[in-house]
Design an enzyme around this catalytic site. Structure first.
Site, mmCIF file in Angstrom:
data_model
loop_
_atom_site.group_PDB
_atom_site.id
_atom_site.type_symbol
_atom_site.label_atom_id
_atom_site.label_comp_id
_atom_site.label_asym_id
_atom_site.label_seq_id
_atom_site.Cartn_x
_atom_site.Cartn_y
_atom_site.Cartn_z
ATOM 1 N N CYS A 86 0.812 -1.211 0.000
ATOM 2 C CA CYS A 86 0.000 0.000 0.000
ATOM 3 C C CYS A 86 0.845 1.259 0.000
ATOM 4 O O CYS A 86 2.003 1.254 0.403
ATOM 5 C CB CYS A 86 -0.918 0.044 1.229
ATOM 6 S SG CYS A 86 -2.003 -1.376 1.391
ATOM 7 N N GLY A 112 1.339 0.096 -5.197
ATOM 8 C CA GLY A 112 0.102 -0.658 -5.340
ATOM 9 C C GLY A 112 -0.573 -0.322 -6.643
ATOM 10 O O GLY A 112 -0.801 0.858 -6.922
ATOM 11 N N ASN A 186 -1.257 1.521 5.571
ATOM 12 C CA ASN A 186 -0.153 0.795 4.948
ATOM 13 C C ASN A 186 0.491 -0.064 6.023
ATOM 14 O O ASN A 186 0.962 0.455 7.035
ATOM 15 C CB ASN A 186 0.877 1.770 4.369
ATOM 16 C CG ASN A 186 2.095 1.060 3.800
ATOM 17 O OD1 ASN A 186 2.020 -0.088 3.390
ATOM 18 N ND2 ASN A 186 3.226 1.749 3.772
ATOM 19 N N GLY A 187 0.505 -1.371 5.809
ATOM 20 C CA GLY A 187 1.102 -2.262 6.787
ATOM 21 C C GLY A 187 0.311 -3.535 6.932
ATOM 22 O O GLY A 187 -0.509 -3.888 6.078
ATOM 23 N N TYR A 328 14.322 -2.266 -2.484
ATOM 24 C CA TYR A 328 13.424 -2.517 -3.621
ATOM 25 C C TYR A 328 12.205 -1.614 -3.700
ATOM 26 O O TYR A 328 11.884 -1.087 -4.757
ATOM 27 C CB TYR A 328 12.975 -3.987 -3.578
ATOM 28 C CG TYR A 328 11.973 -4.366 -4.641
ATOM 29 C CD1 TYR A 328 12.347 -4.411 -5.976
ATOM 30 C CD2 TYR A 328 10.656 -4.687 -4.305
ATOM 31 C CE1 TYR A 328 11.427 -4.767 -6.963
ATOM 32 C CE2 TYR A 328 9.745 -5.047 -5.282
ATOM 33 C CZ TYR A 328 10.126 -5.086 -6.614
ATOM 34 O OH TYR A 328 9.230 -5.429 -7.578
#
Length: 580
Positions: A86, A112, A186-187, A328
């Site tokens: 996310c 995302g 997010n998580g 990344y």
């Protein structure tokens, strides 16, 4: 055509008398049973509007007793990378808040690609537009015109398994007895199932199967005042990774988990508008000046009366920020956890050239994430960097294969070798990571077919031996090639002449004094917050959404947590069922 979507009311029960206990690092406490009193229902109907790009009915699969019983594999051979799930953004105090939010989500699209949404506040009403697909697919001028106001939050989502379901696309909007609230997260919560079971036992009704909805229910049952203390009260019960932005009728709230697993930054536009985002690249696009990170364990409240208030009310142990943001996930032009992503990746390449040198004629990268590390390798080795692989940016994640099977078809669609660069050459190929090894083996074959004399793989991360439970979609440990094979065995499997990974100790040495503030669980198997249940895989992706067919067509399974975890049967019957 937009349509209204139903939202289940949140329960209004009092909060548990004691927060769920948190165990120390690497140890697991047994979940405590929490007793709730009877729910209290209130007649007030909060105001919010939900609009959906692809409206669907909230149907659950009829042949399953619960969403957690459905299964789906999460990886394809041609997309063998860990995936960030996310990206979030929040804006306060700008008349073009929703449009700025739209632009910021474009900058975060790499985090995302399967769903996007924006919630804006206008005249104390929360209005929402969500849809499945890229940001540019979901929003247009007509959609954005439905989102007036000076305050907005947005979200881009990667579905961790299977198809994206519209009902699970954030931000979520829900009502409780004192108004309405929207959230973008997010998580990943490692105690999601235990929390959900307790809430359901007390009468809570869930409309989605995302762990984020648990947060909304915990806010609704909290007795804390004012609103931001409800968020604090809810977060004290959460375990795992969360960087979240909330919006109410008059406030924007940003919060980051005590370990700071996932990034969240704050900036400000020239007109004074406050911006929160997962990465600084989003701030750059909308011309907001980066001010600082949201600190681990910090709650930031923004409103017209008091401006920005910082409240470090949650206990915050030593930070454990995700190292894969620098390897990344994040864009090279972002500053994440106070460090330049570009400089980190360039340094990774330099370390590889120093510690794993090889005689070569050219250095190439696996685009796009391996490019900066390859530049670092080439600069340190004194060997020219060339574009030996060309990436197509116009290939979606799904495509129609030809009737006659073509070997490595998926990789060939995405990557094309440049014969003039590779033919007859000793080639160093720099990539960011190897997960299952399937894509790497296909890339090696492509380069061989283009006439390379030798192929030397250099990986700008240590070997990945453990699955992530903090908001990154990775396979189970059993599927990770570095957990099953030695470096030499991996080299034989992918077919290259030599293979070297970034040494773990060298990585920590490069990070210097910051090394203790990063999470290395995927490299070491040592988890700062121990998972307590099966791996949360955004269960809603397993449910029939009215568009993608019945559950009978789905196979695969849940990814189990580490084998040393002791899970109570009454807390996690799903795990017990999956064993049978």
């Amino acid at each position: 055509m937009a349509a209204s979507a139903s939202i289940s009311p949140l329960s209004s029960s009092p909060a548990p008398s004691k927060p769920i206990s948190k165990g120390p690092s690497f140890y697991l406490n047994q979940p405590q049973k929490t007793h709730f009193s009877k729910p209290v229902f209130h007649p007030r109907r909060p105001q919010f509007i939900i609009c959906s790009k692809n409206p669907i009915s909230d149907f659950f699969s009829t042949n399953k007793t619960g969403p957690e019983e459905s299964f789906l594999p999460s990886f394809s051979d041609d997309d063998d990378k860990p995936r960030e799930e996310c990206g979030v953004v929040g804006i306060f105090g700008d008349p073009e808040a929703s449009r700025l939010c739209y632009l910021a989500l474009h900058a975060l699209q790499h985090r995302g690609q399967e769903g996007a949404g924006i919630v804006a506040v206008n005249n104390n009403v929360l209005q929402s537009v969500t849809g499945v697909g890229l940001v540019s697919d979901v929003f247009n001028e007509s959609k954005l015109s439905q989102l007036p106001g000076e305050m907005a939050i947005g979200h881009v989502r990667y579905s961790t398994a299977g198809s994206s379901m519209l009902k699970n696309v954030q931000p979520f909007v829900a009502g409780y007895r004192f108004g309405s609230v929207g959230v973008a997260h997010n998580g990943n919560l490692v105690n999601y199932i235990a929390l959900r079971h307790m809430l359901e036992d007390n009468g809570s009704i869930f409309n989605t199967s995302s762990d984020t909805e648990v947060v909304l229910h915990l806010i609704a049952i909290s007795k804390a005042r004012p609103f931001f203390l409800r968020i604090v009260d809810a977060c004290e019960k959460l375990e795992g990774a969360y960087s979240m932005v909330f919006v109410t009728e008059d406030k924007l709230v940003a919060v980051r988990d005590p370990h700071g697993f996932r990034p969240l930054v704050m900036g400000r536009r020239s007109n004074g508008a406050v911006v929160f985002a997962s990465e600084t690249c989003a701030l750059d696009l909308i011309e907001a000046t980066y001010e600082r990170e949201v600190n681990p364990g910090e709650v930031l409240v923004v409103d017209k009366k008091d401006g920005v208030q910082s409240l470090c009310l949650m206990p915050h142990p030593e930070p454990k920020q995700c190292i894969f943001e620098h390897i990344y996930f994040a864009l090279p032009n972002s500053v994440v956890f106070g460090r330049s992503v570009y400089e980190s990746r360039h340094a990774f390449g330099e370390i590889l050239a120093t510690e794993a040198p090889v005689d070569c004629d050219v250095v190439i990268a696996v685009p796009d994430s391996g490019v900066v590390a390859a530049l670092g390798y080439a600069a340190k080795a004194g060997v020219p960097f060339q574009q030996g692989l060309i990436r197509s940016h116009y290939v979606g994640r799904t495509f129609i294969e030809p009737s006659q099977k073509i070997r490595d078809f998926g990789v060939k669609l995405k990557l094309s070798p440049v014969r003039g660069v590779l033919e007859g050459k000793r080639v160093v190929v720099v990539d960011d990571s190897i997960v299952r090894g399937t894509t790497s083996s296909k890339i090696v074959r492509l380069i061989k077919e283009a006439g390379a004399k030798e192929i030397h793989m250099r990986i700008a991360s240590p070997p990945i031996i453990a699955s992530c439970y903090y908001g990154v979609d990775t396979p189970s440990s059993e599927e990770l090639i570095s957990n099953r094979m030695s470096v030499e065995e991996i080299r034989e499997f992918i077919g290259c002449d030599s293979l070297a990974f970034l040494p773990f100790d060298s990585l920590k040495k490069m990070l210097a004094s910051d090394s203790k503030t990063f999470c290395y669980a995927c490299f070491s198997g040592k988890y700062p917050v121990m998972p307590k249940e099966v791996k949360v895989k955004k269960v809603g992706d397993f449910l029939d959404d009215g568009l993608n067919g019945p559950m009978d067509s789905i196979d695969g399974g849940w990814v189990k947590g580490p084998t040393n975890i002791n899970i109570e049967k009454e807390i996690d019957p799903i795990y017990q069922q999956s064993k049978n």
